[in-house]
Design a protein around this motif. Structure first.
Motif, PDB file in Angstrom:
ATOM      1  N   MET A   1     -39.856 -17.345 -21.659  1.00 51.40           N
ATOM      2  CA  MET A   1     -40.510 -16.140 -21.156  1.00 51.40           C
ATOM      3  C   MET A   1     -39.539 -14.964 -21.204  1.00 51.40           C
ATOM      4  O   MET A   1     -39.397 -14.296 -22.210  1.00 51.40           O
ATOM      5  N   GLY A   2     -38.773 -14.746 -20.151  1.00 50.58           N
ATOM      6  CA  GLY A   2     -37.755 -13.709 -20.152  1.00 50.58           C
ATOM      7  C   GLY A   2     -38.320 -12.299 -20.190  1.00 50.58           C
ATOM      8  O   GLY A   2     -39.472 -12.050 -19.854  1.00 50.58           O
ATOM      9  N   TRP A   3     -37.459 -11.358 -20.645  1.00 45.21           N
ATOM     10  CA  TRP A   3     -37.832  -9.951 -20.718  1.00 45.21           C
ATOM     11  C   TRP A   3     -37.402  -9.395 -22.074  1.00 45.21           C
ATOM     12  O   TRP A   3     -36.289  -9.654 -22.541  1.00 45.21           O
ATOM     13  N   LYS A   4     -38.271  -8.604 -22.666  1.00 48.28           N
ATOM     14  CA  LYS A   4     -37.927  -7.945 -23.917  1.00 48.28           C
ATOM     15  C   LYS A   4     -37.136  -6.677 -23.625  1.00 48.28           C
ATOM     16  O   LYS A   4     -37.265  -6.075 -22.556  1.00 48.28           O
ATOM     17  N   ARG A   5     -36.350  -6.264 -24.582  1.00 48.68           N
ATOM     18  CA  ARG A   5     -35.569  -5.038 -24.438  1.00 48.68           C
ATOM     19  C   ARG A   5     -36.490  -3.867 -24.108  1.00 48.68           C
ATOM     20  O   ARG A   5     -37.508  -3.648 -24.766  1.00 48.68           O
ATOM     21  N   GLY A   6     -36.152  -3.118 -23.060  1.00 51.88           N
ATOM     22  CA  GLY A   6     -36.946  -1.963 -22.639  1.00 51.88           C
ATOM     23  C   GLY A   6     -37.981  -2.270 -21.577  1.00 51.88           C
ATOM     24  O   GLY A   6     -38.536  -1.345 -20.969  1.00 51.88           O
ATOM     25  N   SER A   7     -38.249  -3.541 -21.323  1.00 53.20           N
ATOM     26  CA  SER A   7     -39.280  -3.881 -20.335  1.00 53.20           C
ATOM     27  C   SER A   7     -38.736  -3.758 -18.920  1.00 53.20           C
ATOM     28  O   SER A   7     -37.537  -3.890 -18.671  1.00 53.20           O
ATOM     29  N   VAL A   8     -39.645  -3.485 -17.980  1.00 52.57           N
ATOM     30  CA  VAL A   8     -39.268  -3.334 -16.572  1.00 52.57           C
ATOM     31  C   VAL A   8     -39.111  -4.713 -15.941  1.00 52.57           C
ATOM     32  O   VAL A   8     -40.011  -5.560 -16.021  1.00 52.57           O
ATOM     33  N   ILE A   9     -37.983  -4.934 -15.312  1.00 53.03           N
ATOM     34  CA  ILE A   9     -37.696  -6.200 -14.639  1.00 53.03           C
ATOM     35  C   ILE A   9     -38.036  -6.116 -13.162  1.00 53.03           C
ATOM     36  O   ILE A   9     -38.587  -7.041 -12.572  1.00 53.03           O
ATOM     37  N   LEU A  10     -37.728  -4.967 -12.576  1.00 47.76           N
ATOM     38  CA  LEU A  10     -37.871  -4.830 -11.124  1.00 47.76           C
ATOM     39  C   LEU A  10     -37.980  -3.357 -10.769  1.00 47.76           C
ATOM     40  O   LEU A  10     -37.341  -2.515 -11.396  1.00 47.76           O
ATOM     41  N   GLU A  11     -38.797  -3.055  -9.762  1.00 50.29           N
ATOM     42  CA  GLU A  11     -38.910  -1.702  -9.211  1.00 50.29           C
ATOM     43  C   GLU A  11     -38.833  -1.797  -7.695  1.00 50.29           C
ATOM     44  O   GLU A  11     -39.348  -2.757  -7.104  1.00 50.29           O
ATOM     45  N   ALA A  12     -38.217  -0.813  -7.076  1.00 49.70           N
ATOM     46  CA  ALA A  12     -38.113  -0.862  -5.616  1.00 49.70           C
ATOM     47  C   ALA A  12     -37.869   0.520  -5.031  1.00 49.70           C
ATOM     48  O   ALA A  12     -37.162   1.338  -5.619  1.00 49.70           O
ATOM     49  N   ARG A  13     -38.463   0.741  -3.872  1.00 50.48           N
ATOM     50  CA  ARG A  13     -38.110   1.889  -3.042  1.00 50.48           C
ATOM     51  C   ARG A  13     -37.088   1.414  -2.019  1.00 50.48           C
ATOM     52  O   ARG A  13     -37.047   0.242  -1.670  1.00 50.48           O
ATOM     53  N   PRO A  14     -36.262   2.297  -1.526  1.00 57.15           N
ATOM     54  CA  PRO A  14     -35.150   1.851  -0.677  1.00 57.15           C
ATOM     55  C   PRO A  14     -35.576   1.357   0.698  1.00 57.15           C
ATOM     56  O   PRO A  14     -36.540   1.848   1.289  1.00 57.15           O
ATOM     57  N   TYR A  15     -34.821   0.407   1.197  1.00 57.90           N
ATOM     58  CA  TYR A  15     -34.946  -0.026   2.592  1.00 57.90           C
ATOM     59  C   TYR A  15     -34.447   1.097   3.505  1.00 57.90           C
ATOM     60  O   TYR A  15     -35.004   1.356   4.568  1.00 57.90           O
ATOM     61  N   ALA A  16     -33.388   1.764   3.069  1.00 61.90           N
ATOM     62  CA  ALA A  16     -32.866   2.945   3.762  1.00 61.90           C
ATOM     63  C   ALA A  16     -32.084   3.767   2.755  1.00 61.90           C
ATOM     64  O   ALA A  16     -31.427   3.211   1.878  1.00 61.90           O
ATOM     65  N   HIS A 188     -23.554  -8.367 -11.158  1.00 61.65           N
ATOM     66  CA  HIS A 188     -22.927  -7.193 -11.753  1.00 61.65           C
ATOM     67  C   HIS A 188     -21.821  -7.646 -12.697  1.00 61.65           C
ATOM     68  O   HIS A 188     -20.964  -8.435 -12.321  1.00 61.65           O
ATOM     69  N   ARG A 189     -21.868  -7.143 -13.923  1.00 59.00           N
ATOM     70  CA  ARG A 189     -20.908  -7.558 -14.936  1.00 59.00           C
ATOM     71  C   ARG A 189     -20.438  -6.351 -15.743  1.00 59.00           C
ATOM     72  O   ARG A 189     -21.084  -5.305 -15.746  1.00 59.00           O
ATOM     73  N   CYS A 190     -19.330  -6.541 -16.429  1.00 58.24           N
ATOM     74  CA  CYS A 190     -18.797  -5.471 -17.279  1.00 58.24           C
ATOM     75  C   CYS A 190     -19.666  -5.256 -18.521  1.00 58.24           C
ATOM     76  O   CYS A 190     -19.681  -4.173 -19.091  1.00 58.24           O
ATOM     77  N   TRP A 191     -20.366  -6.310 -18.960  1.00 55.64           N
ATOM     78  CA  TRP A 191     -21.267  -6.212 -20.112  1.00 55.64           C
ATOM     79  C   TRP A 191     -22.668  -6.610 -19.665  1.00 55.64           C
ATOM     80  O   TRP A 191     -23.109  -7.744 -19.872  1.00 55.64           O
ATOM     81  N   PRO A 192     -23.385  -5.695 -19.012  1.00 54.77           N
ATOM     82  CA  PRO A 192     -24.686  -6.036 -18.427  1.00 54.77           C
ATOM     83  C   PRO A 192     -25.790  -6.126 -19.480  1.00 54.77           C
ATOM     84  O   PRO A 192     -25.649  -5.622 -20.601  1.00 54.77           O
ATOM     85  N   ASN A 210     -32.729  -8.252 -25.149  1.00 53.57           N
ATOM     86  CA  ASN A 210     -33.707  -9.307 -24.942  1.00 53.57           C
ATOM     87  C   ASN A 210     -33.062 -10.383 -24.066  1.00 53.57           C
ATOM     88  O   ASN A 210     -31.971 -10.877 -24.367  1.00 53.57           O
ATOM     89  N   ILE A 211     -33.718 -10.712 -22.966  1.00 55.84           N
ATOM     90  CA  ILE A 211     -33.195 -11.695 -22.018  1.00 55.84           C
ATOM     91  C   ILE A 211     -34.066 -12.944 -22.115  1.00 55.84           C
ATOM     92  O   ILE A 211     -35.267 -12.901 -21.817  1.00 55.84           O
ATOM     93  N   THR A 212     -33.482 -14.039 -22.541  1.00 56.01           N
ATOM     94  CA  THR A 212     -34.271 -15.246 -22.795  1.00 56.01           C
ATOM     95  C   THR A 212     -34.583 -16.017 -21.516  1.00 56.01           C
ATOM     96  O   THR A 212     -35.621 -16.663 -21.412  1.00 56.01           O
ATOM     97  N   GLY A 213     -33.686 -15.963 -20.537  1.00 58.75           N
ATOM     98  CA  GLY A 213     -33.939 -16.668 -19.286  1.00 58.75           C
ATOM     99  C   GLY A 213     -35.055 -16.014 -18.496  1.00 58.75           C
ATOM    100  O   GLY A 213     -35.305 -14.814 -18.635  1.00 58.75           O
ATOM    101  N   ASP A 214     -35.742 -16.791 -17.659  1.00 55.43           N
ATOM    102  CA  ASP A 214     -36.854 -16.233 -16.882  1.00 55.43           C
ATOM    103  C   ASP A 214     -36.523 -16.105 -15.401  1.00 55.43           C
ATOM    104  O   ASP A 214     -37.394 -15.908 -14.561  1.00 55.43           O
TER     105      ASP A 214
END
Length: 238
Positions: A1-16, A188-192, A210-214
């Motif tokens: 499954m994973g995510w294709k390049r450019g696809s949205v993985i996560l969206e969030a409004r702040p807790y604070a 968090h990584r140097c090569w994200p 392209n991220i192959t892991g789901d």
């Protein structure tokens, strides 16, 4: 499954979140957007909004914060304001509640974030920063907030230090800082393989490869996204 390049993985409004002090008269304290004819809070006179709608939304937290800011001679630093807002949310019972209306996917609560409190206790610099922040609260919040125990105050401080994001605008200017609960799960990584961008106060995480892991454990952000603000914590007033 994973995510294709450019696809949205996560969206969030702040807790604070808070606006950076240098932009407090130029951008809305709530939505962080620049606007003409900004309106100042008539009570504390230290916060500006783009309109009534944002002021009403922010009032859920600012109604308590406002009373404390009236006592403070100058506008508190970004770090102290964020810390205060996190404590206000904790005292309102929000820390143990998931907020699916603000995050997609919604993965965890504020209480589930790491704090590294034990490491702060043995770090002279961080310990002093915590004591300064706690003393600020005791000095200006007495009679307004019933502060939690020192252990809880330290836990909240640690969660703030570890999990804060710097919010950038379309010109990559740092305009605010925030704690997001679900995005903080990302490594968090140097090569994200993903990047965090912002629409006002909302963070949007997209795949840059392209991220192959789901699993979100396969997703990583640039380390700088989270640490560039808090590495300067000591020169920002606490």
């Amino acid at each position: 499954m994973g995510w294709k390049r450019g696809s949205v993985i996560l969206e969030a409004r702040p807790y604070a979140h808070v606006i950076c002090l240098k932009f407090r008269q130029e951008r809305c304290n709530f939505c962080l957007v620049s606007a003409d004819n900004m309106k100042k809070c008539g009570s504390c006179k230290k916060i500006w909004y783009c309109g009534v709608s944002c002021q009403k939304e922010d009032w859920k937290i600012h109604k308590v914060e406002c009373q404390i800011m009236r006592r403070v001679p100058d506008t508190p630093t970004d770090s102290l304001r964020l810390y205060l807002r996190l404590i206000i949310r904790y005292l309102a019972g929000a820390a143990n509640v998931k907020h699916p209306e603000d995050e997609s996917p919604c993965l965890r609560t504020f209480s589930e974030l790491m704090s590294h409190a034990d490491k702060i206790k043995v770090d002279p610099t961080r310990s002093e920063q915590f004591r300064t922040a706690a003393d600020f609260l005791r000095a200006y919040a007495h009679g307004i907030l019933r502060l939690p125990s020192d252990d809880v105050l330290l836990d909240i401080f640690g969660k703030m230090v570890i999990n804060t994001f710097t919010i950038a605008d379309e010109m990559l200017q740092d305009v605010g800082v925030a704690v997001y609960t679900s995005p903080s799960v990302l490594d968090h990584r140097c090569w994200p393989n993903a990047v965090a961008t912002f629409d006002g106060r909302k963070v949007i995480v997209r795949a840059v490869d392209n991220i192959t892991g789901d699993s979100l454990s396969d997703v990583s952000l640039e380390l700088q996204t989270c640490i560039k603000y808090w590495t300067s914590l000591g020169v920002l007033g606490i």
